[in-house]
Scaffold this motif. Structure first.
Motif, PDB file in Angstrom:
ATOM      1  N   ILE A  73      13.378 -16.460 -17.143  1.00 52.95           N
ATOM      2  CA  ILE A  73      12.708 -15.342 -17.795  1.00 52.95           C
ATOM      3  C   ILE A  73      12.902 -15.357 -19.307  1.00 52.95           C
ATOM      4  O   ILE A  73      11.955 -15.184 -20.086  1.00 52.95           O
ATOM      5  CB  ILE A  73      13.209 -14.003 -17.222  1.00 52.95           C
ATOM      6  CG1 ILE A  73      12.853 -13.891 -15.730  1.00 52.95           C
ATOM      7  CG2 ILE A  73      12.617 -12.827 -17.994  1.00 52.95           C
ATOM      8  CD1 ILE A  73      11.372 -13.891 -15.445  1.00 52.95           C
ATOM      9  N   SER A  74      14.141 -15.565 -19.752  1.00 52.39           N
ATOM     10  CA  SER A  74      14.440 -15.482 -21.187  1.00 52.39           C
ATOM     11  C   SER A  74      14.342 -16.810 -21.911  1.00 52.39           C
ATOM     12  O   SER A  74      14.401 -16.854 -23.141  1.00 52.39           O
ATOM     13  CB  SER A  74      15.856 -14.911 -21.384  1.00 52.39           C
ATOM     14  OG  SER A  74      15.962 -13.641 -20.777  1.00 52.39           O
ATOM     15  N   ARG A  92      -0.725 -11.831 -18.416  1.00 53.98           N
ATOM     16  CA  ARG A  92       0.734 -11.729 -18.445  1.00 53.98           C
ATOM     17  C   ARG A  92       1.296 -11.355 -17.080  1.00 53.98           C
ATOM     18  O   ARG A  92       2.371 -11.821 -16.691  1.00 53.98           O
ATOM     19  CB  ARG A  92       1.163 -10.688 -19.482  1.00 53.98           C
ATOM     20  CG  ARG A  92       0.891 -11.104 -20.911  1.00 53.98           C
ATOM     21  CD  ARG A  92       1.585 -10.166 -21.877  1.00 53.98           C
ATOM     22  NE  ARG A  92       1.302 -10.515 -23.256  1.00 53.98           N
ATOM     23  CZ  ARG A  92       1.898  -9.940 -24.290  1.00 53.98           C
ATOM     24  NH1 ARG A  92       2.796  -8.993 -24.098  1.00 53.98           N
ATOM     25  NH2 ARG A  92       1.599 -10.309 -25.520  1.00 53.98           N
ATOM     26  N   PHE A  96       4.061 -13.370 -15.044  1.00 57.20           N
ATOM     27  CA  PHE A  96       5.263 -12.760 -14.505  1.00 57.20           C
ATOM     28  C   PHE A  96       5.390 -13.051 -13.006  1.00 57.20           C
ATOM     29  O   PHE A  96       6.467 -13.402 -12.522  1.00 57.20           O
ATOM     30  CB  PHE A  96       5.231 -11.248 -14.736  1.00 57.20           C
ATOM     31  CG  PHE A  96       6.397 -10.513 -14.148  1.00 57.20           C
ATOM     32  CD1 PHE A  96       7.626 -10.509 -14.785  1.00 57.20           C
ATOM     33  CD2 PHE A  96       6.272  -9.846 -12.933  1.00 57.20           C
ATOM     34  CE1 PHE A  96       8.710  -9.849 -14.229  1.00 57.20           C
ATOM     35  CE2 PHE A  96       7.349  -9.181 -12.381  1.00 57.20           C
ATOM     36  CZ  PHE A  96       8.563  -9.183 -13.031  1.00 57.20           C
ATOM     37  N   SER A 156      15.388  -9.708 -13.984  1.00 57.65           N
ATOM     38  CA  SER A 156      14.338 -10.056 -14.945  1.00 57.65           C
ATOM     39  C   SER A 156      14.179  -8.957 -15.983  1.00 57.65           C
ATOM     40  O   SER A 156      14.073  -9.232 -17.188  1.00 57.65           O
ATOM     41  CB  SER A 156      13.000 -10.277 -14.218  1.00 57.65           C
ATOM     42  OG  SER A 156      13.098 -11.318 -13.273  1.00 57.65           O
ATOM     43  N   LEU A 160      14.832  -9.217 -19.963  1.00 56.31           N
ATOM     44  CA  LEU A 160      13.732  -8.977 -20.895  1.00 56.31           C
ATOM     45  C   LEU A 160      14.117  -7.947 -21.949  1.00 56.31           C
ATOM     46  O   LEU A 160      13.735  -8.059 -23.104  1.00 56.31           O
ATOM     47  CB  LEU A 160      12.494  -8.489 -20.130  1.00 56.31           C
ATOM     48  CG  LEU A 160      11.741  -9.545 -19.323  1.00 56.31           C
ATOM     49  CD1 LEU A 160      10.707  -8.883 -18.418  1.00 56.31           C
ATOM     50  CD2 LEU A 160      11.084 -10.568 -20.232  1.00 56.31           C
ATOM     51  N   SER A 232       9.701  -4.129 -14.499  1.00 55.46           N
ATOM     52  CA  SER A 232       9.804  -5.418 -15.194  1.00 55.46           C
ATOM     53  C   SER A 232       8.426  -5.998 -15.497  1.00 55.46           C
ATOM     54  O   SER A 232       8.213  -6.564 -16.574  1.00 55.46           O
ATOM     55  CB  SER A 232      10.629  -6.411 -14.372  1.00 55.46           C
ATOM     56  OG  SER A 232      10.140  -6.518 -13.051  1.00 55.46           O
ATOM     57  N   TYR A 236       7.065  -6.663 -19.231  1.00 49.12           N
ATOM     58  CA  TYR A 236       6.669  -8.032 -19.571  1.00 49.12           C
ATOM     59  C   TYR A 236       5.250  -8.074 -20.112  1.00 49.12           C
ATOM     60  O   TYR A 236       4.939  -8.845 -21.029  1.00 49.12           O
ATOM     61  CB  TYR A 236       6.772  -8.917 -18.328  1.00 49.12           C
ATOM     62  CG  TYR A 236       6.617 -10.395 -18.589  1.00 49.12           C
ATOM     63  CD1 TYR A 236       7.686 -11.156 -19.034  1.00 49.12           C
ATOM     64  CD2 TYR A 236       5.401 -11.035 -18.362  1.00 49.12           C
ATOM     65  CE1 TYR A 236       7.559 -12.513 -19.262  1.00 49.12           C
ATOM     66  CE2 TYR A 236       5.260 -12.397 -18.585  1.00 49.12           C
ATOM     67  CZ  TYR A 236       6.346 -13.129 -19.034  1.00 49.12           C
ATOM     68  OH  TYR A 236       6.207 -14.484 -19.259  1.00 49.12           O
ATOM     69  N   SER A 237       4.360  -7.248 -19.557  1.00 45.93           N
ATOM     70  CA  SER A 237       2.953  -7.295 -19.942  1.00 45.93           C
ATOM     71  C   SER A 237       2.646  -6.480 -21.197  1.00 45.93           C
ATOM     72  O   SER A 237       1.706  -6.778 -21.918  1.00 45.93           O
ATOM     73  CB  SER A 237       2.075  -6.787 -18.787  1.00 45.93           C
ATOM     74  OG  SER A 237       2.368  -5.428 -18.494  1.00 45.93           O
ATOM     75  N   VAL A 241       6.084  -9.527 -27.704  1.00 48.11           N
ATOM     76  CA  VAL A 241       6.932 -10.685 -27.436  1.00 48.11           C
ATOM     77  C   VAL A 241       7.700 -11.146 -28.642  1.00 48.11           C
ATOM     78  O   VAL A 241       8.667 -11.911 -28.528  1.00 48.11           O
ATOM     79  CB  VAL A 241       6.073 -11.876 -26.894  1.00 48.11           C
ATOM     80  CG1 VAL A 241       5.413 -11.494 -25.605  1.00 48.11           C
ATOM     81  CG2 VAL A 241       5.064 -12.318 -27.928  1.00 48.11           C
TER      82      VAL A 241
END
Length: 243
Positions: A73-74, A92, A96, A156, A160, A232, A236-237, A241
């Protein structure tokens, strides 16, 4: 298309330590279990060896799966490739989902590596196991791989939010501490970090697990998994970023 993406994602880890970590985790768990059983009893049995091994790999998985999740993930953030990744013509959410699917494969691989090592050590030091025991072990490793995967979306999300190199290690240690703190309480069967090892007692040893227990496990597991996936995936989406 999605299977091709999974294959491409897996190829990325071909030259990384991920597969070595999985193999070492499985073989160390099986080897340690064999040493414990043979040192404590004059005549080691497959049942004793299997119980010790399953308990060991479940504990190893709490840390190993967390660490690999952090890497998957990272890793894009630490390698500064996350911006490039998000320029791909794939949403995204799909990216994910892809990473979660890869982690499910890694979780299964960890338990399969243990199973292979267990059969290897067991045949050498104990003898060929009965086919019923082999089938029971095969069923259990897939169940336990799934139960450990339930924590992946939560890990995750933590990785994040806190994009630090050691985040996944501390998360895995947190899971281990949770196991040590709650394993002996009455309802530990329903605590995700404890469920796999409690199932060894309920299912492997006594085969005494009722529908109520199964429903309780499924309810807790589903709640944790769905909530973790939602928070998560949204993070993420939606998150910038580059922050």
């Amino acid at each position: 298309m999605f299977l091709n993406l999974i294959y491409t994602e897996l190829i990325k880890y071909k030259r990384t330590p991920v597969f070595w970590i999985i193999a070492i985790g499985g073989f160390l768990s099986a080897g340690t279990a064999m040493l414990l059983v043979t040192s404590q009893k004059a005549v080691a049995t497959w049942d004793d060896f299997a119980v010790a091994g399953l308990n060991g790999i479940n504990l190893v998985a709490l840390l190993v799966i967390a660490v690999i999740t952090g890497y998957v993930i990272s890793g894009e953030y630490h390698q500064s490739t996350i911006g490039i990744l998000f320029t791909y013509p794939v949403s995204r959410i799909r990216l994910f989902t892809l990473k979660q699917a890869v982690m499910l494969i890694f979780s299964i691989c960890l338990y399969i590596s243990f199973l292979v090592a267990a059969f290897l050590f067991g045949i050498i030091f104990i003898g060929v196991p009965e086919w019923k025991l082999m089938l029971k072990l095969l069923r259990l490793i897939f169940i336990m791989a799934g139960l450990n995967f339930v924590l992946v979306p939560l890990t995750s999300f933590i990785c994040l939010v806190v994009k630090s190199v050691g985040t996944s290690i501390f998360t895995g240690m947190g899971y281990f501490i949770s196991y040590m703190s709650f394993i002996n309480i009455k309802n530990s069967l329903y605590i995700p970090t404890c469920t796999p090892n409690r199932l060894v007692d309920y299912y492997f040893l006594t085969e005494n697990i009722g529908r109520g227990d199964i429903k309780g496990i499924l309810a807790v597991v589903a709640s944790v998994f769905i909530f973790s996936v939602l928070i998560s995936a949204v993070y993420y989406s939606k998150h910038d970023v580059y922050k």
